[in-house]
Scaffold this motif. Structure first.
Motif, PDB file in Angstrom:
ATOM      1  N   GLU A 215       0.886  -1.185   0.073  1.00 39.00           N
ATOM      2  CA  GLU A 215       0.014   0.033  -0.071  1.00 39.00           C
ATOM      3  C   GLU A 215       0.833   1.282  -0.082  1.00 39.00           C
ATOM      4  O   GLU A 215       0.784   2.386  -0.614  1.00 39.00           O
ATOM      5  N   LEU A 216       2.055   1.269   0.743  1.00 36.90           N
ATOM      6  CA  LEU A 216       2.830   2.409   0.854  1.00 36.90           C
ATOM      7  C   LEU A 216       3.260   2.626  -0.375  1.00 36.90           C
ATOM      8  O   LEU A 216       3.660   3.799  -1.073  1.00 36.90           O
ATOM      9  N   LEU A 217       4.003   1.520  -1.102  1.00 36.44           N
ATOM     10  CA  LEU A 217       4.754   1.443  -2.298  1.00 36.44           C
ATOM     11  C   LEU A 217       3.743   2.074  -3.633  1.00 36.44           C
ATOM     12  O   LEU A 217       4.318   2.778  -4.412  1.00 36.44           O
ATOM     13  N   ASN A 218       2.547   1.856  -3.284  1.00 32.93           N
ATOM     14  CA  ASN A 218       1.719   2.272  -4.357  1.00 32.93           C
ATOM     15  C   ASN A 218       1.018   3.733  -4.241  1.00 32.93           C
ATOM     16  O   ASN A 218       0.397   4.426  -4.918  1.00 32.93           O
ATOM     17  N   ASP A 219       1.331   4.287  -2.959  1.00 32.96           N
ATOM     18  CA  ASP A 219       0.989   5.678  -2.524  1.00 32.96           C
ATOM     19  C   ASP A 219       2.155   6.479  -2.759  1.00 32.96           C
ATOM     20  O   ASP A 219       2.911   6.667  -1.781  1.00 32.96           O
ATOM     21  N   GLY A 220       2.321   7.286  -3.738  1.00 31.16           N
ATOM     22  CA  GLY A 220       3.673   8.016  -3.777  1.00 31.16           C
ATOM     23  C   GLY A 220       3.971   9.029  -2.948  1.00 31.16           C
ATOM     24  O   GLY A 220       5.020   9.622  -2.775  1.00 31.16           O
ATOM     25  N   ASP A 221       2.835   9.396  -2.358  1.00 29.26           N
ATOM     26  CA  ASP A 221       3.025  10.594  -1.474  1.00 29.26           C
ATOM     27  C   ASP A 221       3.241  10.295  -0.069  1.00 29.26           C
ATOM     28  O   ASP A 221       3.820  10.821   0.752  1.00 29.26           O
ATOM     29  N   ALA A 222       2.964   8.863   0.377  1.00 27.38           N
ATOM     30  CA  ALA A 222       3.356   8.386   1.625  1.00 27.38           C
ATOM     31  C   ALA A 222       4.825   8.647   2.147  1.00 27.38           C
ATOM     32  O   ALA A 222       5.769   7.899   1.413  1.00 27.38           O
ATOM     33  N   TYR A 223       5.228   9.181   3.184  1.00 26.61           N
ATOM     34  CA  TYR A 223       6.456   9.332   3.756  1.00 26.61           C
ATOM     35  C   TYR A 223       7.315  10.157   2.760  1.00 26.61           C
ATOM     36  O   TYR A 223       8.416  10.225   2.947  1.00 26.61           O
ATOM     37  N   ALA A 224       6.830  10.736   1.585  1.00 24.25           N
ATOM     38  CA  ALA A 224       7.663  11.468   0.832  1.00 24.25           C
ATOM     39  C   ALA A 224       8.065  12.629   1.307  1.00 24.25           C
ATOM     40  O   ALA A 224       9.230  13.271   1.226  1.00 24.25           O
ATOM     41  N   GLU A 225       7.292  13.401   1.916  1.00 25.69           N
ATOM     42  CA  GLU A 225       7.645  14.644   2.698  1.00 25.69           C
ATOM     43  C   GLU A 225       8.771  14.317   3.871  1.00 25.69           C
ATOM     44  O   GLU A 225       9.790  15.248   3.926  1.00 25.69           O
ATOM     45  N   ASP A 226       8.663  13.429   4.427  1.00 26.99           N
ATOM     46  CA  ASP A 226       9.854  12.846   5.263  1.00 26.99           C
ATOM     47  C   ASP A 226      11.372  12.508   4.904  1.00 26.99           C
ATOM     48  O   ASP A 226      12.292  13.119   5.139  1.00 26.99           O
TER      49      ASP A 226
END
Length: 147
Positions: free
Chosen positions: A84-95
């Motif tokens: 799910e994380l890998l398919n959501d390009g925004d997850a943790y991107a700002e971190d």
């Protein structure tokens, strides 16, 4: 001796299985997002160690979804959550971007780059003496231990 060969030679002298010949290179943004995910679950160190082993010792790519998911599961993360994380390009991107900004502020221009307390940085393959010299201020300026 070229920089890469020197790094591999120094690593082998310390007993580390470090190879440079057939290693796959790529954009590390996705592995770093996964590392941030693992950090939130107290598994970042384990995942980082495995990623180094896969990349530098086994010379396998850490840039594809299957390898990332496999490594994550191996250290104890749930596969469904990882995918799910890998398919959501925004997850943790700002971190990851915040880490990139901090590294740039500390003068990181490449890898390896080692940071202590998000204030003290050492770039590249350096001697033990230089690391000691660089880490002394971090040790001297650390907050007093709380009991």
């Amino acid at each position: 001796m070229a920089r890469k060969e020197y790094a591999a030679s120094e690593a082998r002298a310390e007993g580390l299985g470090f190879r440079i010949g057939g290693r796959v290179h790529g954009n590390t943004f996705e592995p770093h997002r996964l590392l941030q995910f693992a950090k939130a679950r107290n598994l970042q160190a384990e995942l980082m160690n495995l990623a180094f082993q896969v990349n530098f010792t086994e010379e396998r790519s850490i840039y594809d979804e299957e390898t990332l998911a496999s490594m994550a599961v191996e250290v104890g993360l749930y596969e469904a959550a990882v995918r799910e994380l890998l398919n959501d390009g925004d997850a943790y991107a700002e971190d990851v971007r915040a880490d990139e900004r901090q590294a740039a502020e500390l003068g990181a221009g490449g890898v390896p780059f080692f940071m202590r307390d998000r204030q003290y940085g050492v770039a590249g393959l350096q001697s033990v003496e230089l690391f000691t010299q660089a880490l002394e201020p971090a040790w001297q300026n650390r907050p007093a231990a709380r009991h």
